[in-house]
Design an enzyme around this catalytic site. Structure first.
Site, PDB file in Angstrom:
ATOM      1  N   HIS A  20       0.841  -1.208   0.000  1.00  0.00           N
ATOM      2  CA  HIS A  20       0.000   0.000   0.000  1.00  0.00           C
ATOM      3  C   HIS A  20       0.877   1.260   0.000  1.00  0.00           C
ATOM      4  O   HIS A  20       0.596   2.228  -0.710  1.00  0.00           O
ATOM      5  CB  HIS A  20      -0.872   0.057   1.266  1.00  0.00           C
ATOM      6  CG  HIS A  20      -1.896  -1.036   1.392  1.00  0.00           C
ATOM      7  ND1 HIS A  20      -2.005  -1.836   2.510  1.00  0.00           N
ATOM      8  CD2 HIS A  20      -2.866  -1.451   0.544  1.00  0.00           C
ATOM      9  CE1 HIS A  20      -3.004  -2.687   2.343  1.00  0.00           C
ATOM     10  NE2 HIS A  20      -3.548  -2.483   1.161  1.00  0.00           N
ATOM     11  N   LYS A  44     -18.520  -5.193   7.272  1.00  0.00           N
ATOM     12  CA  LYS A  44     -17.153  -5.707   7.403  1.00  0.00           C
ATOM     13  C   LYS A  44     -16.789  -5.789   8.882  1.00  0.00           C
ATOM     14  O   LYS A  44     -16.139  -4.916   9.439  1.00  0.00           O
ATOM     15  CB  LYS A  44     -16.179  -4.800   6.663  1.00  0.00           C
ATOM     16  CG  LYS A  44     -16.274  -4.924   5.167  1.00  0.00           C
ATOM     17  CD  LYS A  44     -14.921  -4.750   4.521  1.00  0.00           C
ATOM     18  CE  LYS A  44     -14.971  -5.196   3.078  1.00  0.00           C
ATOM     19  NZ  LYS A  44     -13.684  -5.177   2.421  1.00  0.00           N
ATOM     20  N   SER A 133      -2.936  -7.848   2.980  1.00  0.00           N
ATOM     21  CA  SER A 133      -3.142  -7.734   4.432  1.00  0.00           C
ATOM     22  C   SER A 133      -3.597  -9.080   4.993  1.00  0.00           C
ATOM     23  O   SER A 133      -3.196  -9.481   6.085  1.00  0.00           O
ATOM     24  CB  SER A 133      -4.207  -6.670   4.726  1.00  0.00           C
ATOM     25  OG  SER A 133      -3.812  -5.426   4.231  1.00  0.00           O
TER      26      SER A 133
HETATM   27  O1  PNS Z   1      -9.146  -3.166   0.465  1.00  0.00           O
HETATM   28  P1  PNS Z   1     -10.470  -3.648  -0.077  1.00  0.00           P
HETATM   29  O2  PNS Z   1     -11.236  -4.378   1.009  1.00  0.00           O
HETATM   30  O3  PNS Z   1     -10.336  -4.457  -1.338  1.00  0.00           O
HETATM   31  O4  PNS Z   1     -11.313  -2.318  -0.462  1.00  0.00           O
HETATM   32  C1  PNS Z   1     -12.627  -2.401  -0.945  1.00  0.00           C
HETATM   33  C2  PNS Z   1     -13.301  -1.004  -0.894  1.00  0.00           C
HETATM   34  C3  PNS Z   1     -13.234  -0.441   0.502  1.00  0.00           C
HETATM   35  C4  PNS Z   1     -12.574  -0.062  -1.841  1.00  0.00           C
HETATM   36  C5  PNS Z   1     -14.779  -1.157  -1.356  1.00  0.00           C
HETATM   37  O5  PNS Z   1     -15.395  -2.158  -0.602  1.00  0.00           O
HETATM   38  C6  PNS Z   1     -15.576   0.135  -1.204  1.00  0.00           C
HETATM   39  O6  PNS Z   1     -15.423   1.036  -1.987  1.00  0.00           O
HETATM   40  N1  PNS Z   1     -16.411   0.221  -0.129  1.00  0.00           N
HETATM   41  C7  PNS Z   1     -17.226   1.387   0.125  1.00  0.00           C
HETATM   42  C8  PNS Z   1     -18.707   1.105  -0.137  1.00  0.00           C
HETATM   43  C9  PNS Z   1     -19.001   1.235  -1.612  1.00  0.00           C
HETATM   44  O7  PNS Z   1     -18.920   2.301  -2.203  1.00  0.00           O
HETATM   45  N2  PNS Z   1     -19.373   0.095  -2.217  1.00  0.00           N
HETATM   46  C10 PNS Z   1     -19.615   0.012  -3.653  1.00  0.00           C
HETATM   47  C11 PNS Z   1     -18.291  -0.119  -4.379  1.00  0.00           C
HETATM   48  S1  PNS Z   1     -18.516  -0.613  -6.008  1.00  0.00           S
END
Ligand code: PNS
Length: 166
Positions: A20, A44, A133
């Protein structure tokens, strides 16, 4: 005067890894500022670190770059958060091809929700291709050494977490 170019780098960061960090540094070569944004949606629930702990670790990692890197947490849709911050670009890292399908779906959904917000994929540095992670946590929980994969402050917190769980 030229507009400040802001990018959002969203994720779980549970915890932040050297992969990251590499990506944030690459992003700073293109953008003026990066917001490292932890998504805190209630579905989550399986995170190892609390949002505050994750924020503290990120703050500590980027303490020398305070003017350009901000750590924050958000609830709800990423597109809504992006609008609030004024960022026009979402940064996501690509490691292996296996990342692509998930990333592609998210990028398309975010475009559907806000066509003015772009997703920019950056290639993670070669040394960090295999780091996640999830794997870092698994290795530490089983007593393995991840000192080359996470910064010192994160390593300390990981060891503490798993020691206090045993
Ligand atoms: O590190 P990760 O878990 O792969 O990140 C995923 C993340 C946080 C980028 C994604 O789950 C997200 O954007 N969550 C916020 C809620 C949202 O907007 N969901 C629709 C995304 S298409």
């Amino acid at each position: 005067m030229a507009q400040t170019k802001i990018a959002i780098y969203p994720g779980s960061f549970d915890p932040i890894t050297n992969g990251h960090i590499d990506l944030v540094k690459r992003t700073l070569q293109i953008f003026d500022r990066v917001i490292v944004a932890i998504a805190t949606n209630p579905d989550k629930q399986d995170s190892l670190f609390t949002v505050e702990e994750r924020l503290d670790m990120i703050h500590d990692v980027f303490k020398g770059l305070k003017k350009r890197v901000r750590a924050d947490a958000f609830e709800g849709l990423l597109v809504d958060y992006a609008e609030k911050t004024g960022a026009k670009v979402i940064i996501r890292g690509l490691r292996a091809i296996s990342d692509f399908e998930y990333e592609f779906q998210m990028a398309m959904m975010n475009r559907e929700l806000n066509p003015n917000l772009e997703t920019l994929f950056m290639m993670t540095g070669e040394s960090y291709f295999y780091i996640s992670s999830r794997l870092v946590k698994e290795v530490v929980s089983l007593g393995g050494d991840v000192s080359g994969l996470v910064p010192k402050n994160v390593l300390k917190q990981l060891k503490f977490k798993f020691r206090s769980r045993q």
